[in-house]
Design an enzyme around this catalytic site. Structure first.
Site, mmCIF file in Angstrom:
data_model
loop_
_atom_site.group_PDB
_atom_site.id
_atom_site.type_symbol
_atom_site.label_atom_id
_atom_site.label_comp_id
_atom_site.label_asym_id
_atom_site.label_seq_id
_atom_site.Cartn_x
_atom_site.Cartn_y
_atom_site.Cartn_z
ATOM 1 N N GLU A 28 16.250 70.016 12.072
ATOM 2 C CA GLU A 28 17.281 70.714 11.527
ATOM 3 C C GLU A 28 17.169 70.000 10.492
ATOM 4 O O GLU A 28 17.286 71.140 9.111
ATOM 5 C CB GLU A 28 18.226 71.947 11.931
ATOM 6 C CG GLU A 28 18.228 72.077 13.465
ATOM 7 C CD GLU A 28 17.653 73.314 13.802
ATOM 8 O OE1 GLU A 28 17.318 73.835 12.595
ATOM 9 O OE2 GLU A 28 17.011 74.239 14.498
ATOM 10 N N HIS A 31 14.657 70.483 7.877
ATOM 11 C CA HIS A 31 14.419 71.968 7.285
ATOM 12 C C HIS A 31 15.630 72.282 5.557
ATOM 13 O O HIS A 31 15.245 72.673 4.698
ATOM 14 C CB HIS A 31 15.126 73.307 8.349
ATOM 15 C CG HIS A 31 14.297 73.060 9.633
ATOM 16 N ND1 HIS A 31 12.936 73.080 8.750
ATOM 17 C CD2 HIS A 31 14.222 73.387 10.648
ATOM 18 C CE1 HIS A 31 11.543 73.788 10.409
ATOM 19 N NE2 HIS A 31 12.614 73.630 11.241
#
Length: 216
Positions: A28, A31
């Site tokens: 994550e 991202h």
């Protein structure tokens, strides 16, 4: 995973859980970082531009991993209107699996280098187990998230490699049916159909390809 506790393998369960939390957090973070580099600070303002697992781990999603073997982390929020290029969504989506690949590559080769230089800590059973789990989990997450169905990262990536008409059709049908297709695969896996055996096989086959340090 939960069966490991019932079998008395509490240490293995703990190491696997730690490997999953670290891998999801790096995924994550990847991202969020690439979104920021492409002009969108939505994830940063939401506190997601960090490696702190607290910012990324969804309690229910992690519980699902523990109980049934499939789960999720909190999706990183983005605002495509802030992107500075038309292909920014491709790179943001690829950053999650890419971060998993990078983490697996760095950890695995650093571990092998430590072993080749005779560092005692690299030979302890706990270290060996954790490194192997961390590397395998990251490779598995990378491969799994590249499947182009449902909300997985692959569904953002595939359209960029299709002709425009095919890309539009793919986006339309995936938006309508992709989640159901993914849920179907998960249900089949839970019921014992070896759907994800192939995903695991691919992940395992990648290990020699990222091995650059000498094997001791």
């Amino acid at each position: 995973m939960i069966y490991l506790i019932f079998e008395g393998q509490v240490l293995l369960f703990t190491l696997l859980l730690l490997a999953l939390i670290a891998s999801l957090s790096f995924h994550e973070f990847g991202h969020a970082l690439v979104a920021k580099l492409h002009g969108d600070d939505t994830a940063e303002r939401a506190g997601r531009l960090t490696l702190n697992p607290v910012a990324h781990i969804d309690v229910f999603g992690l519980l699902m991993v523990v109980m049934v073997g499939f789960g999720y982390a909190k999706p990183v929020p983005t605002d495509p209107r802030n992107f500075r290029s038309r292909r920014a969504d491709l790179w943001v989506a690829a950053a999650g699996p890419g971060m998993n690949l990078l983490l697996a590559l760095v950890v695995w080769n650093a571990f092998l280098l430590l072993r080749s230089t005779g560092v005692d800590a690299a030979y302890t059973p706990g270290t060996e187990t954790f490194v192997f789990l961390l590397v395998q989990v990251n490779l598995l997450l990378m491969v799994f998230n590249l499947i182009p169905i449902g909300p997985l990262d692959g569904h953002y990536i595939l359209p960029h490699f299709l002709p425009p008409a095919a890309a539009r059709s793919y986006r339309y049908y995936n938006a309508r049916y992709g989640v159901y297709a993914l849920l179907g695969l998960i249900v089949l896996g839970v019921l014992g159909v070896p759907v994800f055996h192939y995903v695991m096989s691919i992940a395992q086959a990648l290990l020699p390809l990222i091995t650059f340090a000498p094997m001791s």
